[in-house]
Design an enzyme around this catalytic site. Structure first.
Site, PDB file in Angstrom:
ATOM      1  N   ASP A   1      20.950  31.147  24.566  1.00 18.49           N
ATOM      2  CA  ASP A   1      21.207  29.776  23.599  1.00 18.49           C
ATOM      3  C   ASP A   1      19.957  28.784  23.560  1.00 18.49           C
ATOM      4  OD1 ASP A   1      22.895  28.253  21.341  1.00 18.49           O
ATOM      5  OD2 ASP A   1      24.008  27.755  23.125  1.00 18.49           O
ATOM      6  N   SER A   2      20.292  27.890  22.953  1.00 19.95           N
ATOM      7  CA  SER A   2      19.565  26.360  22.935  1.00 19.95           C
ATOM      8  C   SER A   2      20.329  25.861  24.296  1.00 19.95           C
ATOM      9  CB  SER A   2      19.330  25.555  21.771  1.00 19.95           C
ATOM     10  OG  SER A   2      21.005  25.306  21.970  1.00 19.95           O
TER      11      SER A   2
ATOM     12  N   TYR B   1      19.237  22.656  19.061  1.00 18.16           N
ATOM     13  CA  TYR B   1      17.495  23.256  18.198  1.00 18.16           C
ATOM     14  C   TYR B   1      18.621  22.541  17.202  1.00 18.16           C
ATOM     15  CZ  TYR B   1      15.471  26.586  21.334  1.00 18.16           C
ATOM     16  OH  TYR B   1      15.369  27.365  22.293  1.00 18.16           O
ATOM     17  N   GLY B   2      19.454  22.136  16.737  1.00 22.74           N
ATOM     18  CA  GLY B   2      20.182  21.721  15.185  1.00 22.74           C
ATOM     19  C   GLY B   2      19.610  20.568  14.437  1.00 22.74           C
TER      20      GLY B   2
ATOM     21  N   CYS C   1      23.162  32.054  19.285  1.00 17.31           N
ATOM     22  CA  CYS C   1      22.809  30.541  18.453  1.00 17.31           C
ATOM     23  C   CYS C   1      22.802  30.406  17.739  1.00 17.31           C
ATOM     24  CB  CYS C   1      21.725  30.486  19.480  1.00 17.31           C
ATOM     25  SG  CYS C   1      20.901  28.312  18.996  1.00 17.31           S
ATOM     26  N   ASN C   2      23.916  30.382  16.571  1.00 22.77           N
ATOM     27  CA  ASN C   2      23.571  29.972  15.505  1.00 22.77           C
ATOM     28  C   ASN C   2      22.598  29.330  14.633  1.00 22.77           C
ATOM     29  OD1 ASN C   2      26.810  31.106  13.933  1.00 22.77           O
ATOM     30  ND2 ASN C   2      27.033  30.363  15.935  1.00 22.77           N
ATOM     31  N   THR C   3      22.479  28.479  15.147  1.00 24.51           N
ATOM     32  CA  THR C   3      21.122  27.732  14.484  1.00 24.51           C
ATOM     33  C   THR C   3      19.668  28.632  14.972  1.00 24.51           C
ATOM     34  OG1 THR C   3      21.736  26.149  15.580  1.00 24.51           O
ATOM     35  CG2 THR C   3      19.309  25.596  14.521  1.00 24.51           C
TER      36      THR C   3
ATOM     37  N   GLU D   1      26.574  19.108  25.979  1.00 25.09           N
ATOM     38  CA  GLU D   1      25.442  19.846  27.395  1.00 25.09           C
ATOM     39  C   GLU D   1      25.093  18.002  28.107  1.00 25.09           C
ATOM     40  OE1 GLU D   1      22.638  22.229  26.961  1.00 25.09           O
ATOM     41  OE2 GLU D   1      23.887  23.202  25.687  1.00 25.09           O
TER      42      GLU D   1
ATOM     43  N   CYS E   1      28.772  27.593  15.123  1.00 22.51           N
ATOM     44  CA  CYS E   1      27.806  27.173  16.386  1.00 22.51           C
ATOM     45  C   CYS E   1      28.236  27.453  17.926  1.00 22.51           C
ATOM     46  CB  CYS E   1      27.364  25.803  16.050  1.00 22.51           C
ATOM     47  SG  CYS E   1      27.033  24.810  17.828  1.00 22.51           S
ATOM     48  N   THR E   2      27.905  28.214  18.607  1.00 18.13           N
ATOM     49  CA  THR E   2      28.652  29.033  20.272  1.00 18.13           C
ATOM     50  C   THR E   2      28.731  27.783  20.826  1.00 18.13           C
ATOM     51  OG1 THR E   2      26.274  29.292  20.860  1.00 18.13           O
ATOM     52  CG2 THR E   2      26.918  31.283  19.548  1.00 18.13           C
ATOM     53  N   HIS E   3      28.789  26.536  20.741  1.00 21.34           N
ATOM     54  CA  HIS E   3      29.518  25.626  21.324  1.00 21.34           C
ATOM     55  C   HIS E   3      29.902  24.676  21.112  1.00 21.34           C
ATOM     56  CE1 HIS E   3      25.319  25.073  22.421  1.00 21.34           C
ATOM     57  NE2 HIS E   3      25.289  23.790  23.601  1.00 21.34           N
TER      58      HIS E   3
HETATM   59  N1  DGL Z   1      25.184  26.891  20.038  1.00 27.68           N
HETATM   60  C1  DGL Z   1      24.279  26.782  19.428  1.00 27.68           C
HETATM   61  C2  DGL Z   1      24.391  27.282  18.014  1.00 27.68           C
HETATM   62  O1  DGL Z   1      25.424  28.044  18.061  1.00 27.68           O
HETATM   63  C3  DGL Z   1      23.396  25.581  19.196  1.00 27.68           C
HETATM   64  C4  DGL Z   1      22.702  24.741  18.683  1.00 27.68           C
HETATM   65  C5  DGL Z   1      22.290  23.748  18.988  1.00 27.68           C
HETATM   66  O2  DGL Z   1      20.961  24.077  20.363  1.00 27.68           O
HETATM   67  O3  DGL Z   1      21.410  22.228  18.118  1.00 27.68           O
HETATM   68  O4  DGL Z   1      23.861  27.157  16.702  1.00 27.68           O
END
Ligand code: DGL
Length: 270
Positions: free
Chosen positions: A7-8, A39-40, A70-72, A162, A194-196
């Site tokens: 993940d990011s 990353y988003g 990470c979905n992004t 974060e 988003c996994t967050h």
């Molecule tokens: N957890 C990432 C996701 O699922 C985080 C994205 C990010 O870094 O903006 O999209």
């Protein structure tokens, strides 16, 4: 026989937790690109290049199979990686498809034409880059017809998580839910794309109301991985050790991760 989880930043730990519970004998190597999160807010080329570098790093750890938790990255980079870059002896899997299969009541490998499903109005909460990619709508259209999707780019939420600013994250979620409900007052289901976001699942549920079924990814991805490894055990790589790697400062990331998961997590420099 290790598997990589990328993940990011911290969000993929929600998936890491679920996959380690589901597959306790498999060593998992987690890599958070905390130095480059979020990353988003990045463009697709940037996300592609960062994701490729992270996956390559996980190969060095003996992980022939990497989960993009990470979905992004899944939305902006996975298809391009699979089509143009990935060697035949490696696999990279995303987190979108298991979620869409659950939403559309499909089993893995069911390639029948798109059909009507129970949910009609779906609220999607995700990062700006995931929303801009329209990857969710594209994958959904392969499997279901007549589903109306309203997507809300949740700017600021990943950054707040974060940095451990729970109050800001909570307030941002409430305002993003409100904004979406103004456009779609009665969703049947909501996707935390988003996994967050599972860390704020209660806030999403409260703001959306009890009648909305909230889908989040961790357990769905864990079942789907268990199923995949049963069919393709050859993709369990040669790595033997579970570990947590970060491109950021290991001490800071360990502190935030320990708070995030509510148990001690120690990161090493990637
Ligand atoms: N957890 C990432 C996701 O699922 C985080 C994205 C990010 O870094 O903006 O999209």
């Amino acid at each position: 026989m290790a598997v990589g989880v990328f993940d990011s930043g911290l969000g993929g730990l929600t998936v890491f937790d679920a996959v380690t519970k589901r597959l306790p004998d498999v060593p998992f190597v987690y890599l958070g690109d905390n130095a480059n999160a979020p990353y988003g807010v990045r463009d697709a080329d940037d996300i592609y290049n960062l994701t490729r570098a992270a996956v390559t790093r996980l190969w060095d750890e003996g992980c022939d199979l990497v989960i993009l938790a990470c979905n992004t990255a899944s939305a902006a980079a996975l298809k391009r990686m699979q089509e143009t870059w990935l060697p035949k002896d490696k696999r990279v899997l995303g987190v979108f498809v298991p979620l869409i299969e659950a939403l559309t009541e499909r089993q893995w490998g069911d390639n029948s034409p798109p059909h009507e499903v129970a949910v009609k109005h779906v609220a999607l909460f995700a990062t700006p880059a995931t929303v801009a990619s329209r990857a969710f709508q594209r994958e959904l259209a392969f499997r279901a017809v007549g589903v109306d999707v309203e997507a809300q780019p949740c700017g600021g939420v990943v950054d707040a998580i974060e940095h451990g600013d729970d109050i800001l994250a909570d307030a941002l979620v409430r305002s993003h839910v409100e904004a979406l409900l103004r456009r779609m007052p009665y969703p049947d289901a909501a996707i935390l794309g988003c996994t967050h976001y599972p860390i704020l699942q209660d806030t999403f549920q409260q703001a959306l109301g009890d009648s909305v079924k909230v889908f989040s990814q961790a357990d769905l991805v864990a079942s789907s991985l268990a199923d995949y490894l049963q069919r393709r055990p050859e993709f369990l790589g040669p790595g033997t050790e579970s570990k947590f790697l970060t491109t950021g400062d290991p001490a800071t990331v360990s502190r935030h991760a320990t708070r995030f998961l509510r148990h001690t997590v120690t990161f090493e420099q990637a």
